[in-house]
Design a protein around this motif. Structure first.
Motif, PDB file in Angstrom:
ATOM      1  N   MET A   1       0.876  -1.193   0.000  1.00 11.13           N
ATOM      2  CA  MET A   1       0.000   0.000   0.000  1.00 11.13           C
ATOM      3  C   MET A   1       0.902   1.228   0.000  1.00 11.13           C
ATOM      4  SD  MET A   1      -2.976  -1.331   0.049  1.00 11.13           S
ATOM      5  CE  MET A   1      -2.146  -2.804  -0.405  1.00 11.13           C
ATOM      6  N   SER A   2       0.877   1.942  -1.040  1.00 12.97           N
ATOM      7  CA  SER A   2       1.722   3.119  -1.080  1.00 12.97           C
ATOM      8  C   SER A   2       1.129   4.222  -0.228  1.00 12.97           C
ATOM      9  CB  SER A   2       1.857   3.591  -2.524  1.00 12.97           C
ATOM     10  OG  SER A   2       1.998   4.977  -2.533  1.00 12.97           O
ATOM     11  N   ASN A   4       1.276   7.161  -1.013  1.00 19.30           N
ATOM     12  CA  ASN A   4       0.692   8.153  -1.918  1.00 19.30           C
ATOM     13  C   ASN A   4      -0.825   8.064  -1.903  1.00 19.30           C
ATOM     14  OD1 ASN A   4       3.287   7.950  -2.450  1.00 19.30           O
ATOM     15  ND2 ASN A   4       3.106   7.451  -4.620  1.00 19.30           N
ATOM     16  N   LYS A   5      -1.271   6.803  -1.855  1.00 19.44           N
ATOM     17  CA  LYS A   5      -2.703   6.620  -2.023  1.00 19.44           C
ATOM     18  C   LYS A   5      -3.467   7.084  -0.787  1.00 19.44           C
ATOM     19  CE  LYS A   5      -1.702   2.804  -5.020  1.00 19.44           C
ATOM     20  NZ  LYS A   5      -1.263   1.434  -4.859  1.00 19.44           N
ATOM     21  N   LYS A   9      -5.789  14.087  -1.369  1.00 19.47           N
ATOM     22  CA  LYS A   9      -5.476  14.950  -2.513  1.00 19.47           C
ATOM     23  C   LYS A   9      -6.255  16.251  -2.395  1.00 19.47           C
ATOM     24  CE  LYS A   9      -2.831  13.051  -5.750  1.00 19.47           C
ATOM     25  NZ  LYS A   9      -2.527  11.712  -5.675  1.00 19.47           N
ATOM     26  N   TYR A  22       4.747  21.336 -10.783  1.00 17.70           N
ATOM     27  CA  TYR A  22       5.415  20.443 -11.736  1.00 17.70           C
ATOM     28  C   TYR A  22       4.777  20.516 -13.125  1.00 17.70           C
ATOM     29  CZ  TYR A  22       8.109  18.481  -7.932  1.00 17.70           C
ATOM     30  OH  TYR A  22       8.975  18.332  -6.905  1.00 17.70           O
ATOM     31  N   GLU A 418       7.703   1.417  14.303  1.00 20.07           N
ATOM     32  CA  GLU A 418       6.622   1.391  15.280  1.00 20.07           C
ATOM     33  C   GLU A 418       6.928   0.471  16.454  1.00 20.07           C
ATOM     34  OE1 GLU A 418       2.960   0.786  13.213  1.00 20.07           O
ATOM     35  OE2 GLU A 418       3.175   2.733  12.208  1.00 20.07           O
ATOM     36  N   ILE A 437      13.390  16.244   6.522  1.00 19.63           N
ATOM     37  CA  ILE A 437      12.923  16.805   5.268  1.00 19.63           C
ATOM     38  C   ILE A 437      11.588  17.459   5.513  1.00 19.63           C
ATOM     39  CG2 ILE A 437      13.599  15.992   3.019  1.00 19.63           C
ATOM     40  CD1 ILE A 437      13.282  13.242   3.951  1.00 19.63           C
ATOM     41  N   LYS A 438      11.634  18.734   5.749  1.00 14.43           N
ATOM     42  CA  LYS A 438      10.399  19.452   5.975  1.00 14.43           C
ATOM     43  C   LYS A 438       9.832  19.845   4.632  1.00 14.43           C
ATOM     44  CE  LYS A 438      12.551  21.656   9.873  1.00 14.43           C
ATOM     45  NZ  LYS A 438      13.806  22.037   9.250  1.00 14.43           N
ATOM     46  N   GLY A 439       8.584  19.547   4.415  1.00 15.52           N
ATOM     47  CA  GLY A 439       7.966  19.887   3.143  1.00 15.52           C
ATOM     48  C   GLY A 439       8.078  21.387   2.907  1.00 15.52           C
ATOM     49  N   ALA A 440       8.471  21.766   1.705  1.00 14.85           N
ATOM     50  CA  ALA A 440       8.632  23.182   1.421  1.00 14.85           C
ATOM     51  C   ALA A 440       7.313  23.799   1.018  1.00 14.85           C
ATOM     52  CB  ALA A 440       9.651  23.383   0.318  1.00 14.85           C
ATOM     53  N   ALA A 441       6.481  23.008   0.387  1.00 11.47           N
ATOM     54  CA  ALA A 441       5.236  23.584  -0.113  1.00 11.47           C
ATOM     55  C   ALA A 441       4.049  22.775   0.393  1.00 11.47           C
ATOM     56  CB  ALA A 441       5.218  23.596  -1.626  1.00 11.47           C
TER      57      ALA A 441
ATOM     58  N   GLU B 156       6.659  -2.974  -1.052  1.00 12.61           N
ATOM     59  CA  GLU B 156       5.451  -2.326  -1.529  1.00 12.61           C
ATOM     60  C   GLU B 156       4.692  -3.193  -2.531  1.00 12.61           C
ATOM     61  OE1 GLU B 156       5.605   1.608  -2.920  1.00 12.61           O
ATOM     62  OE2 GLU B 156       3.539   1.483  -3.659  1.00 12.61           O
ATOM     63  N   LYS B 160       2.667  -6.082   1.178  1.00 16.15           N
ATOM     64  CA  LYS B 160       2.688  -6.213   2.632  1.00 16.15           C
ATOM     65  C   LYS B 160       2.305  -4.898   3.298  1.00 16.15           C
ATOM     66  CE  LYS B 160       6.004  -9.921   3.179  1.00 16.15           C
ATOM     67  NZ  LYS B 160       7.392  -9.894   2.751  1.00 16.15           N
ATOM     68  N   TRP B 162       3.169  -2.029   5.457  1.00  8.85           N
ATOM     69  CA  TRP B 162       4.545  -1.591   5.631  1.00  8.85           C
ATOM     70  C   TRP B 162       4.675  -0.249   6.314  1.00  8.85           C
ATOM     71  CZ3 TRP B 162       7.393   1.717   1.759  1.00  8.85           C
ATOM     72  CH2 TRP B 162       6.480   2.494   1.045  1.00  8.85           C
ATOM     73  N   ARG B 222      13.027  14.709  -2.716  1.00  5.97           N
ATOM     74  CA  ARG B 222      12.767  14.272  -1.341  1.00  5.97           C
ATOM     75  C   ARG B 222      12.452  15.454  -0.430  1.00  5.97           C
ATOM     76  NH1 ARG B 222      10.983  10.627   0.864  1.00  5.97           N
ATOM     77  NH2 ARG B 222      12.358  10.436   2.650  1.00  5.97           N
ATOM     78  N   TYR B 223      13.210  16.521  -0.626  1.00  7.25           N
ATOM     79  CA  TYR B 223      13.032  17.712   0.203  1.00  7.25           C
ATOM     80  C   TYR B 223      11.636  18.285   0.003  1.00  7.25           C
ATOM     81  CZ  TYR B 223      13.795  22.556   1.715  1.00  7.25           C
ATOM     82  OH  TYR B 223      13.702  23.778   2.321  1.00  7.25           O
ATOM     83  N   HIS B 224      11.189  18.222  -1.241  1.00  6.25           N
ATOM     84  CA  HIS B 224       9.924  18.858  -1.583  1.00  6.25           C
ATOM     85  C   HIS B 224       8.724  17.953  -1.307  1.00  6.25           C
ATOM     86  CE1 HIS B 224       7.122  20.632  -4.797  1.00  6.25           C
ATOM     87  NE2 HIS B 224       7.144  21.477  -3.791  1.00  6.25           N
ATOM     88  N   PRO B 226       8.359  14.798   0.680  1.00  6.43           N
ATOM     89  CA  PRO B 226       8.882  13.731   1.547  1.00  6.43           C
ATOM     90  C   PRO B 226       7.943  12.530   1.665  1.00  6.43           C
ATOM     91  CG  PRO B 226       8.269  15.666   2.824  1.00  6.43           C
ATOM     92  CD  PRO B 226       8.182  16.055   1.400  1.00  6.43           C
ATOM     93  N   LYS B 227       6.695  12.675   1.282  1.00  5.30           N
ATOM     94  CA  LYS B 227       5.750  11.576   1.449  1.00  5.30           C
ATOM     95  C   LYS B 227       5.679  10.666   0.235  1.00  5.30           C
ATOM     96  CE  LYS B 227       3.426  12.695   5.411  1.00  5.30           C
ATOM     97  NZ  LYS B 227       3.136  14.114   5.665  1.00  5.30           N
ATOM     98  N   LYS B 228       6.150  11.149  -0.911  1.00 10.35           N
ATOM     99  CA  LYS B 228       6.043  10.342  -2.133  1.00 10.35           C
ATOM    100  C   LYS B 228       7.198   9.353  -2.205  1.00 10.35           C
ATOM    101  CE  LYS B 228       2.799  12.812  -4.566  1.00 10.35           C
ATOM    102  NZ  LYS B 228       2.116  13.002  -5.829  1.00 10.35           N
ATOM    103  N   THR B 230       7.317   6.123  -3.311  1.00 12.23           N
ATOM    104  CA  THR B 230       7.485   5.255  -4.473  1.00 12.23           C
ATOM    105  C   THR B 230       8.289   5.937  -5.568  1.00 12.23           C
ATOM    106  OG1 THR B 230       5.294   4.501  -3.905  1.00 12.23           O
ATOM    107  CG2 THR B 230       6.257   3.649  -5.929  1.00 12.23           C
TER     108      THR B 230
END
Ligand code: HEM
Lengths: 441, 265
Positions: A1-2, A4-5, A9, A22, A418, A437-441, B156, B160, B162, B222-224, B226-228, B230
């Motif tokens: 499970m990524s 991303n999902k 959004k 982008y 965990e 890594i703090k998100g910039a945006a 991934e 599993k 993860w 990564r900096y921008h 960090p959650k992505k 894959t």
């Protein structure tokens, strides 16, 4: 499970609405590529000499000035603020990567490439329009990112500055300086004073210095021994494990033959079928070898690589094969020279590979020699290079060196899994790292 | 032949394999753990001694041929694996580095180098050693980062549940990219002394640049975002393919017909 999902959004933002991201970056790249290729087809490639001093200085100042101006006065503008953020950085890096990747697979020379590759500029990538546009996008993003983080100048931002400004300075000076780079060669002959040089196109150029060759020096490695086919003189196996270095007492197995070196002279002359050490112009190396085949039968005899004055000599070991001595490879070569400058200075020095000599803004390199004569060459070619932008490039390079040390310190302690967190539950977790890594945006 | 690498190579392989096995079965037993550490480190030591002897006997740095660069790689990788294990307690990376190092030594056993003393004049420079060492060290770090990514991708796609962290990969990439940048810059400074220019877009340089910019893209992404994870993991895998082309693939590319610096086979 990524992950991303599982991300929530946000509602999709229409293209070209602020803030750009982008999507706008990719459209930008496509636009630059299409425009660049069109210009390439219509106007042909670029010539770096168009940027010769002082045009390059003005171009660099104008480009940098625009970035500074944009950042200072138009910070709210979509384009300006976007250039200073990661989406522009990543898409411009991707564009450069794409172009350089093509370059990595294409021979960078017109000869040997189909006509369409040539007319799209792919065989001359670094002087093509798409590359120019890609570099401008890349540098605009890099420059804007540098401006954005210029203040406050402390801690993390110093490392950032060293990397980003260092790269900006190095690339800018390298690209612009290419137009002012001069490379010429001077052919020297022992005892002659030479003032003139020729450039890559064969044009003659007067030099602001003169060089006289006193002596060309060369030292050689010992030659090697290899099995060759007798009638065409070809080495049977080029692999370096099928030859070995000649030296008295050395022994090895060459494709099934046991080969032993009984005697070796670095310089020798033939006397009654034998070789004796001599010191003489053109005297070649020689060796006495004993070869035993797989059935135990032996042959013994002298071999020599020969030189430009003496012919080589092989030792026949069966119907089709012989052992031969390879031509010795140079281990060092250099030119002892006297350099005369217009202001009457006289410099006696040695120019050696990896040890260039600097005189009056020129760097002099040992370039080549007359390889027909090898160590007896009485001529030597010196390459003279003038690169007035070098100090600027080096400034950038040294900033980058410190910047990369900073980069190495960026690693952080690992996030706890965990299970580890569960195991430690109850303990005060003052060391709990937040993501570096703090998100910039 | 001045020195026979077979005994050293086999000794290092056996010591690493033994060390890895002992780490696996040690559990909580202290003595076996110490033996595991000892054996693993002894493997590195044996290879270091061999490299030092080789350097001495050849009278030149053993960094000229592909086989010689594999030797350094096989030495650095377990060092990095061990350090990572000690510092951050990732045991699997120890096994992975040991395994890859063994593969590299095995390649050297199958294709032995006849260590040749010739070193062309352009390579006889004070820059040669720092340039190559820093590069191979970066390669080893980035290989370790790639493995983190590949392990993450496998977890991934096998679906599993993860909790994968890219922290280790990020740390290794920061270190690796730092060394990679140093290697590139040392190469540029050396190029100026040896060939008269710091950058000539020679095929080897072109691919070194691609490798470098690939990891640059990774850290910025990564900096921008960090959650992505894959996308980031695929970027690492892709960048490592480019790295391999830069290291030994360049020799086989048509664009490298005129290259001044490909390794001797
Ligand atoms: C030597 C090469 C480079 C290195 C080592 C490097 C390193 C970094 C690092 C570590 C960050 C994270 C921010 C931080 O540490 O504070 C960052 C941010 C950033 N970099 Fe780079 N970078 C390089 C080249 C570039 C290039 C070529 C571009 C543009 C084309 C660029 C644009 C950016 C941008 C826009 C940010 C985000 C800044 C912010 O939002 O504050 N960098 N860079």
């Amino acid at each position: 499970m990524s992950l991303n999902k599982t991300e929530i959004k946000p509602k999709k933002k229409p293209v070209w609405a602020a803030p750009w991201g982008y999507t706008e970056g990719w459209l930008f790249v496509a636009g630059l590529l299409i425009t660049g290729l069109a210009l390439q087809l219509v106007a042909g490639g670029l010539s770096s000499s168009a940027l010769a001093w002082p045009v390059n200085l003005y171009a660099g100042l104008a480009f940098t000035g625009l970035i500074v101006f944009g950042w200072v006065f138009l910070r709210k503008n979509s384009l300006v603020s976007w250039l200073g953020r990661v989406p522009a950085a990543v898409t411009s890096i991707a564009m450069i990567t794409f172009l350089v990747l093509i370059m990595g697979f294409t021979l960078q020379e017109d000869a040997g490439n189909p006509a369409w590759v040539q007319s799209l500029g792919l065989s001359n990538m670094t002087s093509s329009w798409p590359f120019l546009f890609g570099m401008m996008f890349f540098m605009a993003s890099l420059g804007m990112a540098t401006m954005k983080r210029l203040t406050p100048m402390k801690g993390r931002n110093i490392g950032f500055f060293l990397n980003h400004a260092g790269l900006y300075i190095a690339i800018m000076a390298g690209l612009l300086g290419a137009a002012d780079l001069q490379r010429v060669t001077m052919d020297l002959y022992e005892g002659e004073v030479v003032w003139g040089a020729t450039d890559r196109q064969g044009h003659y150029k007067d030099m602001p210095l003169a060089i006289e060759l006193e002596r060309f020096n060369m030292e050689e490695f010992n030659p090697k021994i290899a099995v060759i086919t007798t009638n065409d003189g070809r080495i049977v196996s080029e692999s370096i494990s099928d030859m070995f270095e000649i030296g008295k007492g050395h022994r090895g197995n060459l494709i099934g033959w046991d080969v032993e070196i009984l005697e070796f002279h670095k310089m020798s002359g033939r006397i009654d079928g034998r070789f004796e050490p001599v010191v003489d112009y053109g005297a070649p190396p020689s060796a006495l070898v004993r070869v035993t085949d797989s059935h135990g039968s032996q042959v013994e005899g002298w071999i020599t690589s020969g030189s430009f004055m003496y012919s080589h000599q092989l030792l026949q070991i069966d119907r089709d094969h012989s052992v031969a001595m390879t031509i010795p490879q140079a281990s060092h070569y250099s030119s002892d020279v006297v350099i005369y400058t217009p202001d009457g200075e006289l410099i006696e020095t040695r120019i050696e590979v990896n040890h260039p000599v600097s005189v009056n803004g020129w760097k002099l390199y040992q370039y080549s020699y007359d390889d027909r004569f090898g160590k007896w060459s009485s001529s030597s070619t010196i390459e003279a290079i003038r690169d007035p932008w070098l100090p600027v490039v080096y400034t950038g390079i040294f900033m980058l060196i410190f910047g990369s040390v900073y980069l190495m310190t960026l690693g952080k302690a690992p996030e706890k899994t965990e299970e580890q967190l569960a195991a430690e539950a109850g303990e005060p977790s003052g060391t709990e790292p937040e993501s570096n890594i703090k998100g910039a945006a | 032949m001045p020195i026979d690498p077979t005994m050293f190579t086999i000794a290092a392989i056996v010591l690493w394999a033994l060390g890895m096995l002992l780490f696996l079965i040690a559990g909580e037993r202290k003595v076996i753990k110490w033996l595991a550490h000892g054996s693993y480190l002894a493997g590195i030591l044996v290879l270091a001694v061999f490299t030092w002897m080789l350097w001495d006997i050849l009278g030149r740095p053993p960094m000229r041929t592909l086989g010689e660069t594999r030797l350094w790689y096989a030495m650095f990788l377990p060092v990095i694996g061990y350090a990572t294990y000690i510092r951050w307690d990732y045991k699997w990376i120890l096994h992975y580095s040991g395994a890859v190092a063994i593969v590299f030594l095995a390649i050297n056993l199958i294709y032995p180098d006849n260590y040749d003393r010739d070193l062309m004049p352009a390579l006889q420079s004070i820059w040669f050693v720092p340039h190559v060492i820093v590069y191979i060290f970066a390669y080893a770090l980035l290989a370790a980062a790639t493995i983190v990514a590949i392990k993450g991708l496998i977890i991934e796609y096998t679906g599993k549940q993860w909790t994968w962290s890219m922290q280790l990969a990020d740390n290794l990439v920061y270190l690796g990219l730092g060394f990679l940048t140093l290697g590139l810059l040392f190469g540029a400074l050396w190029g100026k002394e040896a060939w008269g220019h710091y950058w000539m877009w020679d095929p080897k340089e072109t691919w070194a640049f691609l490798t470098w910019i690939g990891y640059l893209a990774y850290i910025h992404y990564r900096y921008h975002k960090p959650k992505k994870l894959t996308t980031a993991m695929w970027m690492l895998a892709g960048a490592f393919i480019i790295l391999m082309i830069a290291w030994f693939g360049v020799n086989y590319l048509p664009s490298a017909a005129n290259s001044v610096h490909t390794y001797t086979q």
